[in-house]
Enzyme design. Structure first.
Site, mmCIF file in Angstrom:
data_model
loop_
_atom_site.group_PDB
_atom_site.id
_atom_site.type_symbol
_atom_site.label_atom_id
_atom_site.label_comp_id
_atom_site.label_asym_id
_atom_site.label_seq_id
_atom_site.Cartn_x
_atom_site.Cartn_y
_atom_site.Cartn_z
ATOM 1 N N ASP A 287 0.842 -1.185 0.000
ATOM 2 C CA ASP A 287 0.000 0.000 0.000
ATOM 3 C C ASP A 287 0.885 1.245 0.000
ATOM 4 O O ASP A 287 1.882 1.307 0.719
ATOM 5 C CB ASP A 287 -0.899 -0.009 1.248
ATOM 6 C CG ASP A 287 -1.957 1.071 1.215
ATOM 7 O OD1 ASP A 287 -2.824 1.022 0.330
ATOM 8 O OD2 ASP A 287 -1.905 1.974 2.074
ATOM 9 N N GLU A 334 0.621 -0.694 -5.227
ATOM 10 C CA GLU A 334 -0.517 0.229 -5.205
ATOM 11 C C GLU A 334 0.033 1.563 -5.696
ATOM 12 O O GLU A 334 0.730 2.265 -4.970
ATOM 13 C CB GLU A 334 -1.086 0.336 -3.785
ATOM 14 C CG GLU A 334 -2.342 1.191 -3.679
ATOM 15 C CD GLU A 334 -2.036 2.665 -3.479
ATOM 16 O OE1 GLU A 334 -2.276 3.445 -4.425
ATOM 17 O OE2 GLU A 334 -1.562 3.029 -2.407
ATOM 18 N N ASP A 387 -11.071 1.663 -0.591
ATOM 19 C CA ASP A 387 -11.159 3.105 -0.334
ATOM 20 C C ASP A 387 -12.164 3.811 -1.236
ATOM 21 O O ASP A 387 -12.391 5.007 -1.079
ATOM 22 C CB ASP A 387 -9.787 3.763 -0.534
ATOM 23 C CG ASP A 387 -8.852 3.540 0.647
ATOM 24 O OD1 ASP A 387 -9.346 3.325 1.765
ATOM 25 O OD2 ASP A 387 -7.629 3.571 0.437
#
Length: 491
Positions: A287, A334, A387
């Site tokens: 991430d 990501e 998200d």
């Protein structure tokens, strides 16, 4: 020449599995979920971090990079081991929601009872001897004595215990043993889930946050790895400047790494951290990958993320080290957001798959809708992530004109029947991307009430959504099964 099939994955947090005990866990529902995936040709299960949730119940602010959250322990599995005298009664909570504090209060006495019934063996003792396990046990024991406050508020000898290893731990032995038992059981239950996945040809993609939380054993026991002041508080914190999600940016509050020190130690912190996660997952998604190239450094005194500087990180040196020290490592980047070209060059140097999110790439601003995203194979196509708004929520947020343009674009692409959400899912499954991963909320066509997280906000209802049962998911997966199997034959 090796021919690679195109694969389909489903994004679902372990916490979002159905369960009679208030939160998804590593028991029967996880195996039933894997059975569903296998029956319908799905080969990747993407999850969110499994570490002990911290501030705001966020899995991205955990107490440890290695430990698992005891909330996910299956009471059914403990009962099957004979560690509970009988199967506990179902937890009286609404089925589609996680009340984290209530779940912890409910499970705590049951987990302690299981620990009292446990008889340690050689396998357990070998596990307990691991450095990270011991440090985590001490950290949690101290935390319990200090009413769960951040370690920065503990007595000085406890704050500095990792550096000095001084002080009598005798009063804490019982709690340390209990915490060690929880981690041992988590490791056993998780590896059983992973073995069940492997038997069905399913790989599990874990999620590793780039940063760690300040209130974590990682910082408490490794202060030298971070830019902290004399009291151990972050001198600078992590986040991102104003963007799509927030006009004031996102001030995450995580401490910034001391990259100079990390480089001097051969990036040992990262090797140990990723190395342990490699034992847990088949694929690791990093991430906020862009911080391997440049990271936003915010003065700790700034209440928002509007003030800060982009600082270069030694990404090539870190990744070279990880790949050298951890053979067989498979990472995913990501790489969302406004990135400088160097981030993409770093990603491509290691041939890492990036991410394409349809909600971000489908542009309806012009005369006609268009897909502005990459059409490359070496990426993962998502309808959305944890998200994002659900597809239905996103579509409903568009103007009438934008919706009309989107429907026209879908017809031109050959997706003219079914609901708009169904057409978008089929569009993702037809992507040239090597992998397509779909949040379960999108295959179920759920609205805003099923959103997992809204970036820039903290607390409820973030991270609380879960499936009431697997029946609807089974029907939805079965409906998409022909396309999933067809995708497996695309090369």
């Amino acid at each position: 020449m090796c021919v690679q099939q195109k694969e389909t994955g489903i994004l679902l947090a372990v916490s979002s599995l159905p369960s009679p005990y208030g939160i998804g866990d590593l028991g029967p529902a996880a195996r039933a979920w894997l059975e569903l995936l296998g029956q319908n040709g799905v080969t990747i299960w993407q999850i969110l971090p499994l570490n002990p949730t911290g501030y705001g119940n966020s899995p991205y602010q955990p107490y440890s990079s290695c430990a698992g959250d005891e909330m996910y322990l299956s009471l059914e599995e403990l009962a099957a081991q004979g560690l509970l005298p009988n199967l506990p009664e179902a937890f009286p909570l609404p089925a589609g929601h996680v009340d984290y504090e209530a779940v912890r209060r409910y499970k705590e006495p049951l987990l302690r009872a299981a620990w009292q019934a446990f008889v340690p063996d050689e396998d357990y003792r070998a596990f307990a001897a691991r450095d990270w396990v011991r440090d985590y046990a001490v950290f949690r024991a101290f935390k319990k004595e200090n009413d769960n406050r951040c370690w920065l508020e503990w007595p000085e000898w406890q704050r500095t215990w990792p550096e000095n290893r001084a002080g009598d731990l005798t009063p804490y032995r019982e709690e340390m043993e209990y915490q060690t038992f929880l981690q041992y059981q988590f490791a056993r239950q998780w590896q059983a889930v992973r073995a069940a996945a492997a038997a069905k040809g399913i790989r599990i993609m874990g999620d590793v946050p780039f940063y760690v939380g300040v209130d974590s054993v990682d910082v408490w026991a490794g202060k030298e790895n971070f830019l902290l002041d004399a009291d151990g508080r972050p001198a600078w914190v992590a986040g991102v400047p104003p963007d799509y999600f927030s006009a004031t940016g996102q001030r995450w509050g995580n401490p910034i790494y001391d990259w100079g020190h990390l480089q001097q130690t051969g990036f040992d912190f990262w090797v140990r951290r990723i190395g342990y996660n490699k034992q847990l997952f088949d694929v690791i998604r990093i991430d906020h990958f862009r911080a391997f190239d440049t990271y936003w450094k915010i003065p700790a005194s700034c209440p928002t993320a509007m003030e800060g500087d982009w600082i270069e990180a030694p990404g090539y040196a870190v990744l070279d080290t990880l790949y050298r020290e951890l053979p067989g490592l498979e990472l995913v980047a990501e790489d969302l957001g406004d990135l400088r070209p160097e981030v993409l060059a770093l990603r491509d140097h290691y041939r890492l798959k990036g991410m394409k999110v349809l909600e971000f790439t489908l542009d309806t601003a012009g005369k006609q809708a268009r897909d502005t995203g990459s059409q490359s194979e070496n990426l993962i196509c998502y309808t959305g992530t944890h998200d994002n708004a659900t597809l239905l929520e996103w579509y409903n947020s568009l103007t009438v004109a934008a919706r009309r343009k989107l429907r026209r674009w879908l017809r031109r692409q050959g997706f003219g029947t079914g609901t708009v959400v169904q057409r978008l899912v089929r569009c993702a499954l037809a992507s040239p991307a090597r992998w397509t991963i779909l949040p379960v909320q999108d295959i179920l066509e759920l609205d805003a009430s099923a959103r997992m997280n809204t970036p820039g906000t903290v607390g409820s209802p973030n991270w609380e959504w879960r499936l009431s049962d697997l029946d609807r998911a089974a029907a939805a997966l079965h409906a998409y099964r022909p396309l999933i199997l067809q995708r497996r034959n695309m090369v």
